[in-house]
Design an enzyme around this catalytic site. Structure first.
Site, PDB file in Angstrom:
ATOM      1  N   CYS A  51      46.480  62.775  10.487  1.00 17.25           N
ATOM      2  CA  CYS A  51      45.510  62.327  11.486  1.00 17.25           C
ATOM      3  C   CYS A  51      46.191  61.699  12.703  1.00 17.25           C
ATOM      4  O   CYS A  51      45.614  61.642  13.783  1.00 17.25           O
ATOM      5  CB  CYS A  51      44.523  61.337  10.873  1.00 17.25           C
ATOM      6  N   ARG A  53      49.444  62.680  13.804  1.00 18.74           N
ATOM      7  CA  ARG A  53      50.474  63.511  14.422  1.00 18.74           C
ATOM      8  C   ARG A  53      50.422  64.950  13.899  1.00 18.74           C
ATOM      9  O   ARG A  53      49.989  65.197  12.773  1.00 18.74           O
ATOM     10  CB  ARG A  53      51.852  62.918  14.126  1.00 18.74           C
ATOM     11  N   SER A 110      53.333  54.591  12.000  1.00 19.67           N
ATOM     12  CA  SER A 110      51.918  54.880  11.794  1.00 19.67           C
ATOM     13  C   SER A 110      51.063  53.963  12.664  1.00 19.67           C
ATOM     14  O   SER A 110      51.489  52.858  13.026  1.00 19.67           O
ATOM     15  CB  SER A 110      51.531  54.674  10.325  1.00 19.67           C
ATOM     16  N   GLY A 190      31.897  62.789   2.140  1.00 19.63           N
ATOM     17  CA  GLY A 190      33.219  63.335   1.843  1.00 19.63           C
ATOM     18  C   GLY A 190      33.804  62.653   0.621  1.00 19.63           C
ATOM     19  O   GLY A 190      33.890  61.423   0.572  1.00 19.63           O
ATOM     20  N   ALA A 191      34.201  63.444  -0.378  1.00 21.52           N
ATOM     21  CA  ALA A 191      34.747  62.890  -1.623  1.00 21.52           C
ATOM     22  C   ALA A 191      36.197  63.301  -1.840  1.00 21.52           C
ATOM     23  O   ALA A 191      36.660  63.390  -2.960  1.00 21.52           O
ATOM     24  CB  ALA A 191      33.891  63.341  -2.808  1.00 21.52           C
ATOM     25  N   GLY A 192      36.911  63.525  -0.726  1.00 20.51           N
ATOM     26  CA  GLY A 192      38.342  63.786  -0.824  1.00 20.51           C
ATOM     27  C   GLY A 192      39.102  62.483  -1.027  1.00 20.51           C
ATOM     28  O   GLY A 192      38.508  61.444  -1.349  1.00 20.51           O
TER      29      GLY A 192
END
Length: 444
Positions: A51, A53, A110, A190-192
């Site tokens: 997310c 780079r 980060s 979303g369940a990732g």
């Protein structure tokens, strides 16, 4: 000669609106690596796409040509019309590439200092490159070094104790905006991996605020619920994905963390279910590419945030951050020195091996010349040994002697002479003493 480069984009220079258009889904990384292998100047390659780079690490035979190849690669994988605006704007060469990757894997580069997921993402980038055979000895070494460096930073410094993820930062942002989340109603779409981390954090808050979990694939939710979870009774599930707008309209907090390529939360759909009594709500989209409609921010009572808004979390506790960074940088530079040691070994070891092979060949050639000549007297054997050894010495010294005598530039000649003295540990006085002692030993 080969060169190490990295080219791409990251959050330092590009907002999420650009980063999301460079993002390469996990399912496409293998195909992208195969495409990179077809470019003429790229000898090794690996892709790190997160997310924050999308960066291509490569070993190239020509820097300018390699950079152009990577730019052409990015243009070829983007299905948009404004290729001119979507060119890599982050480029590093040689040592800077290694230092950058070490800092990335350590969580120092980060957006969220010490972000926990980056280690697994670097590991996946390395593994993908190995599986597609686009990773050669240079990239293999620096990725292994980076993973080792990241592990040390997390185990030997306080970085590991405060390691956070984008998901936890999103909830920290929610705390800043909404206060305690214990009694707030939350919808997680979303369940990732990121969605599951959000749910775990919400459950750890305690309280009675429901946590509604929605996903296209209900089986993933069922598998997640098999885990041992605290306050599991707070989770509400079993809803169809088509109900997400209706569910989201009634929530205080909505977390969007899907891997979809398109918008999953649309302003006109959410507006249908919001009414005068609907609560003010915060929607945090941590997906890249973003999965929310930008027009959501125009709806009354709705505040929309995305990955770049997490910078509010980054700027907190500056003194603590500086202390952690200082600890981690020491480990980074220790690993950076390991890289230089390896690089030197790559240059020296083959040279030494070639030198040994050449001298061994000379020895064997001289032995072969005197082979099968019958028995000789002791004096004859001694004479033969002297002849062989003298021939070996002459052949070994021939090329260096010719090379030194042929060098016209005085400064280069001094450098070459000094290199020979250093390599062979030459000392005139010691050499004469050793020679005299050896001669006396032969005469005895």
């Amino acid at each position: 000669m080969n060169h190490l480069i990295v080219s791409g984009i990251n959050y330092h220079f590009s907002p999420v609106s650009i980063r999301e258009r460079f993002c390469i889904p996990d399912s496409c990384v293998g195909h992208a690596l195969e495409a990179l292998k077809r470019f003429p100047h790229i000898k090794e390659s690996a892709i790190l796409s997160t997310c924050n780079r999308t960066e291509v690490y490569a070993v190239v035979d020509d820097v300018r040509g390699g950079m152009a190849d990577i730019e052409a690669f990015f243009a070829s994988v983007q299905h948009v019309t404004d290729h001119g605006a979507l060119k890599p704007n982050f480029k590093l060469l040689r040592d800077d590439v290694v230092l950058h990757l070490l800092r990335v894997a350590s969580g120092l580069d980060s957006m969220i200092l010490g972000e926990a997921q980056i280690m697994s993402q670097v590991k996946a980038a390395h593994q993908n490159a190995l599986e597609r055979q686009s990773c050669g000895p240079m990239l293999d070494f620096i990725f292994k070094l980076a993973l080792n460096c990241g592990k040390r930073v997390r185990t030997e410094t306080s970085m590991g104790k405060r390691a956070v993820s984008v998901s936890s930062a999103a909830l920290e942002l929610a705390h800043l905006k909404l206060g305690s989340l214990k009694e707030k109603s939350t919808v997680v779409i979303g369940a990732g991996k990121m969605g599951q981390i959000c749910v775990k954090h919400l459950l750890s808050e305690g309280g009675s605020g429901p946590v509604v979990l929605v996903n296209r694939n209900k089986e993933r939710i069922e598998n997640f619920l098999k885990n041992k979870l605290s306050n599991k009774e707070k989770i509400k599930f079993g809803f169809d994905f088509a109900e997400r707008h209706e569910l989201a309209a009634q929530a205080d907090l909505v977390i969007v963390a899907t891997g979809a390529d398109d918008t999953v939360l649309k302003a006109n759909e959410l507006a249908r279910y919001r009414h005068q009594g609907s609560p003010s709500q915060l929607i945090v989209d941590i997906s890249v590419p973003r999965n929310t409609d930008a027009a959501l921010a125009q709806l009354a009572g709705v505040e929309l945030a995305h990955a770049d808004d997490l910078s509010q979390i980054v700027s907190r506790n500056k003194a603590e951050r500086e202390a952690i960074i200082s600890e981690a940088e020491e480990i980074v530079y220790a690993n950076f020195e390991d890289y230089h040691n390896w690089l030197r070994s790559q240059l020296v070891v083959p040279t030494i091996a070639e030198l040994r092979e050449k001298i061994e060949a000379i020895r064997l050639e001289q032995i072969a010349k005197t082979k099968d000549q019958g028995e000789k007297s002791a004096e004859g054997c001694r004479f033969e040994m002297e002849s062989i050894s003298r021939a070996i010495v002459n052949q070994i010294l021939h090329h260096p002697t010719v090379q030194l005598k042929a060098t016209k530039d005085y400064e280069i000649l001094k450098q070459q002479a000094e290199a020979l003295r250093t390599l062979f540990h030459l000392d005139p006085e010691e050499g004469r003493r050793r020679l005299e002692k050896a001669r006396r030993g032969l005469e005895a």
